[in-house]
Motif scaffolding. Sequence first.
Motif, mmCIF file in Angstrom:
data_model
loop_
_atom_site.group_PDB
_atom_site.id
_atom_site.type_symbol
_atom_site.label_atom_id
_atom_site.label_comp_id
_atom_site.label_asym_id
_atom_site.label_seq_id
_atom_site.Cartn_x
_atom_site.Cartn_y
_atom_site.Cartn_z
ATOM 1 N N SER A 1 25.623 -9.711 56.174
ATOM 2 C CA SER A 1 24.307 -10.126 55.672
ATOM 3 C C SER A 1 23.260 -10.130 56.788
ATOM 4 C CB SER A 1 24.379 -11.492 54.989
ATOM 5 O OG SER A 1 24.851 -12.475 55.881
ATOM 6 N N PHE A 2 23.674 -10.409 58.020
ATOM 7 C CA PHE A 2 22.738 -10.333 59.147
ATOM 8 C C PHE A 2 22.370 -8.877 59.405
ATOM 9 C CE2 PHE A 2 21.793 -9.655 63.629
ATOM 10 C CZ PHE A 2 20.697 -10.483 63.775
ATOM 11 N N LEU A 3 23.367 -8.006 59.458
ATOM 12 C CA LEU A 3 23.111 -6.589 59.740
ATOM 13 C C LEU A 3 22.195 -5.968 58.686
ATOM 14 C CD1 LEU A 3 26.681 -5.520 60.893
ATOM 15 C CD2 LEU A 3 24.662 -5.952 62.323
ATOM 16 N N GLU A 4 22.389 -6.343 57.420
ATOM 17 C CA GLU A 4 21.564 -5.808 56.333
ATOM 18 C C GLU A 4 20.104 -6.235 56.457
ATOM 19 O OE1 GLU A 4 23.492 -7.175 52.783
ATOM 20 O OE2 GLU A 4 25.312 -6.022 53.219
ATOM 21 N N ALA A 5 19.860 -7.429 56.983
ATOM 22 C CA ALA A 5 18.503 -7.970 57.044
ATOM 23 C C ALA A 5 18.006 -8.155 58.477
ATOM 24 C CB ALA A 5 18.452 -9.308 56.314
ATOM 25 N N GLN A 6 18.683 -7.566 59.449
ATOM 26 C CA GLN A 6 18.369 -7.819 60.857
ATOM 27 C C GLN A 6 16.903 -7.562 61.203
ATOM 28 O OE1 GLN A 6 20.855 -5.715 63.654
ATOM 29 N NE2 GLN A 6 19.946 -6.754 65.410
ATOM 30 N N GLU A 7 16.349 -6.459 60.747
ATOM 31 C CA GLU A 7 14.956 -6.149 61.069
ATOM 32 C C GLU A 7 14.015 -7.227 60.537
ATOM 33 O OE1 GLU A 7 11.770 -2.691 59.988
ATOM 34 O OE2 GLU A 7 13.797 -2.036 60.526
ATOM 35 N N GLU A 8 14.227 -7.642 59.295
ATOM 36 C CA GLU A 8 13.387 -8.683 58.695
ATOM 37 C C GLU A 8 13.571 -10.024 59.413
ATOM 38 O OE1 GLU A 8 10.654 -10.439 56.148
ATOM 39 O OE2 GLU A 8 11.118 -8.311 56.365
ATOM 40 N N ILE A 9 14.807 -10.363 59.735
ATOM 41 C CA ILE A 9 15.100 -11.627 60.422
ATOM 42 C C ILE A 9 14.444 -11.669 61.791
ATOM 43 C CG2 ILE A 9 16.959 -12.993 61.492
ATOM 44 C CD1 ILE A 9 18.777 -11.922 59.154
ATOM 45 N N GLU A 10 14.503 -10.571 62.506
ATOM 46 C CA GLU A 10 14.032 -10.561 63.900
ATOM 47 C C GLU A 10 12.547 -10.251 64.053
ATOM 48 O OE1 GLU A 10 16.775 -7.926 65.860
ATOM 49 O OE2 GLU A 10 18.268 -9.537 66.081
ATOM 50 N N LYS A 11 11.852 -9.878 62.981
ATOM 51 C CA LYS A 11 10.437 -9.515 63.138
ATOM 52 C C LYS A 11 9.568 -10.690 63.590
ATOM 53 C CE LYS A 11 8.830 -9.935 58.411
ATOM 54 N NZ LYS A 11 7.621 -10.453 58.034
ATOM 55 N N ASP A 12 9.928 -11.900 63.212
ATOM 56 C CA ASP A 12 9.168 -13.085 63.630
ATOM 57 C C ASP A 12 9.981 -13.958 64.591
ATOM 58 O OD1 ASP A 12 6.872 -12.505 62.056
ATOM 59 O OD2 ASP A 12 7.915 -13.244 60.281
ATOM 60 N N TRP A 13 10.981 -13.374 65.243
ATOM 61 C CA TRP A 13 11.885 -14.107 66.136
ATOM 62 C C TRP A 13 11.104 -14.729 67.277
ATOM 63 C CZ3 TRP A 13 17.037 -14.504 64.939
ATOM 64 C CH2 TRP A 13 17.877 -15.052 65.897
ATOM 65 N N ASP A 14 11.248 -16.022 67.460
ATOM 66 C CA ASP A 14 10.588 -16.737 68.542
ATOM 67 C C ASP A 14 11.498 -16.738 69.768
ATOM 68 O OD1 ASP A 14 8.335 -18.915 69.156
ATOM 69 O OD2 ASP A 14 10.245 -19.635 69.975
ATOM 70 N N PRO A 15 10.944 -16.501 70.974
ATOM 71 C CA PRO A 15 11.794 -16.455 72.162
ATOM 72 C C PRO A 15 12.518 -17.771 72.455
ATOM 73 C CG PRO A 15 9.476 -16.033 72.729
ATOM 74 C CD PRO A 15 9.559 -16.203 71.246
ATOM 75 N N VAL A 16 11.999 -18.891 71.990
ATOM 76 C CA VAL A 16 12.634 -20.188 72.225
ATOM 77 C C VAL A 16 13.471 -20.628 71.018
ATOM 78 C CG1 VAL A 16 12.225 -22.649 72.667
ATOM 79 C CG2 VAL A 16 10.817 -20.918 73.805
ATOM 80 N N PHE A 17 12.918 -20.525 69.814
ATOM 81 C CA PHE A 17 13.555 -21.076 68.618
ATOM 82 C C PHE A 17 14.274 -20.036 67.756
ATOM 83 C CE2 PHE A 17 10.095 -24.037 69.632
ATOM 84 C CZ PHE A 17 10.843 -25.176 69.814
#
Length: 114
Positions: A47-63
């Motif tokens: 499920s992470f691999l399927e949505a990785q791009e969406e999950i990481e697009k707003d990834w915060d360097p700290v949180f």
Amino acid sequence: MWRIFEKIASRPSDALNWSQAGGSLQASSAGRWWASMPLHRRMNIPSFLEAQEEIEKDWDPVFGDRGNELVFIGQDLDQTRIKMELRACLCTLEEIEQMWKGGYFEDPFPETMN
């Protein structure tokens, strides 16, 4: 009516759902934040691999993917007051440091939630 998808300092690895409409209130587990596990572990979860791009697009360097999302539904809401009161709920830099060091925060939720 309001609904919150949230992170709280007392449970930095757990995502929580909170919904309220009138006198009805529900708090439940929404799983774990992806950022609470190492990348090599996330890379083994389909499920992470399927949505990785969406999950990481707003990834915060700290949180990482940890965050709060709020939806308010109503009429004549005082947006200025709501924003002011919500800002007062945010952790200070000192509290964030304490959270990362495993410091204690009062936790009003049951130990396990559905």
